[in-house]
Design an enzyme around this catalytic site. Sequence first.
Site, short mmCIF file in Angstrom:
data_model
loop_
_atom_site.label_atom_id
_atom_site.label_comp_id
_atom_site.label_asym_id
_atom_site.label_seq_id
_atom_site.Cartn_x
_atom_site.Cartn_y
_atom_site.Cartn_z
CB SER A 163 51.59 38.63 44.29
OG SER A 163 50.54 37.96 44.59
CG ASP A 248 45.21 40.98 39.77
OD1 ASP A 248 45.67 39.71 40.17
OD2 ASP A 248 46.16 41.78 39.31
CG HIS A 280 48.00 37.37 40.41
ND1 HIS A 280 47.72 38.39 41.06
CD2 HIS A 280 49.17 36.79 40.93
CE1 HIS A 280 48.41 38.38 42.46
NE2 HIS A 280 49.16 37.46 42.20
N1 LIG Z 1 48.66 29.30 44.99
C1 LIG Z 1 48.59 30.54 44.12
C2 LIG Z 1 49.81 30.87 43.84
C3 LIG Z 1 50.06 32.49 43.84
O1 LIG Z 1 49.26 33.14 44.50
C4 LIG Z 1 51.26 33.12 43.43
C5 LIG Z 1 52.29 32.25 42.65
C6 LIG Z 1 53.36 33.12 42.05
C7 LIG Z 1 53.27 34.49 42.08
C8 LIG Z 1 52.39 35.07 43.07
C9 LIG Z 1 51.29 34.50 43.46
N2 LIG Z 1 50.51 35.14 44.48
C10 LIG Z 1 50.85 36.17 45.43
O2 LIG Z 1 51.89 36.19 45.94
C11 LIG Z 1 47.29 30.79 43.36
O3 LIG Z 1 46.31 30.05 43.32
O4 LIG Z 1 47.57 31.13 42.09
#
Ligand SMILES: N[C@@H](CC(=O)c1ccccc1NC=O)C(=O)O
Length: 306
Positions: A163, A248, A280
């Site tokens: 991510s 995703d 994800h």
């Molecule tokens: N608030 C985000 C959290 C999130 O995107 C996320 C959480 C843990 C590991 C990776 C993530 N996404 C991108 O870095 C969500 O909507 O899922």
Amino acid sequence: MEVPERGRRAEAPWKKLSKEELENQYSPSRWVIRLGAEEALRTYSQIGDEATKRARATRRNRLHVPYGDGEGENLDIYFPEQVSEASPFCVFFHGGYWQSGSKDTSAFMVNPLTAQGVAVVIVAYDIAPKGTLDQMVDQVTRSIVYIQKQYPRNEGIYLCGHSAGAHLAAMMLLADWTKHAVAPNLRGFFLISGIYDLEPIVFTSQNGPLLMTLEDARRNGPQQLLEAALTQPVDPACHVLVIVGQHDSPEFSRQSREFYQTLCRGGWNASFEELHDVDHFEIIWKLTQDDYVLTQMILRTIFQEP
Ligand SMILES: N[C@@H](CC(=O)c1ccccc1NC=O)C(=O)O
């Protein structure tokens, strides 16, 4: 009529989305199918926490090793049982939209990879609001230089990110190593459910702690930088795997596909995989399993098996 920038589309598809839909597309937890959003995030942290405890209890390691002078600039190294100095190194950058997550809950792949002779490094960087995107990119660069200096006999450094962490790893495709004392022995990239164009993030609530301007987003956008790059990959053997989960969001999926296509146009040795039936978070937490398709893909790439 607006003249499109050279080499760029007239209008990026995300610009047609309403504010609500953009927010939805860039909220990964809303796309999880087997759990509720909050439960998915909780499970992800819990699995990360357990995997890290297990890794620290069962693998030879060096923890909280500083790679710079900043308080947040440290990393954990987990070694395989066999002699370690000359093993391949897999360096992992956790996700969490550059504002959450920690190396202390992100040792997902440590046990399966060290069992096969790969040293695994989990890197901490200063998340927002303490760190800016520019600072995080600089920290990640220095963490890799540190590993190369400490382990000059390594059999390859492989960067893996999830991510937001995949964004940070992808920025290393464009790093200028001549500014540093050594060039790392980079052999491969595993970019998992990543974000490569940061511009849409500027218009979502995720930008709250980040305070990114459009200019910051462009300067730190591997998609934009790669489109503009005139240089060819330094090492044509360096393999870039762009991986996205079937569950995703369509925007995450589009970003991965477009980044992969741009890599191909730039002459990189890239491949693209959409992993069946994972979201994800599952895409990364399943790296705790030896027989998971992505664990196997990573090991095959590192050991160069067909
Ligand atoms: N608030 C985000 C959290 C999130 O995107 C996320 C959480 C843990 C590991 C990776 C993530 N996404 C991108 O870095 C969500 O909507 O899922």
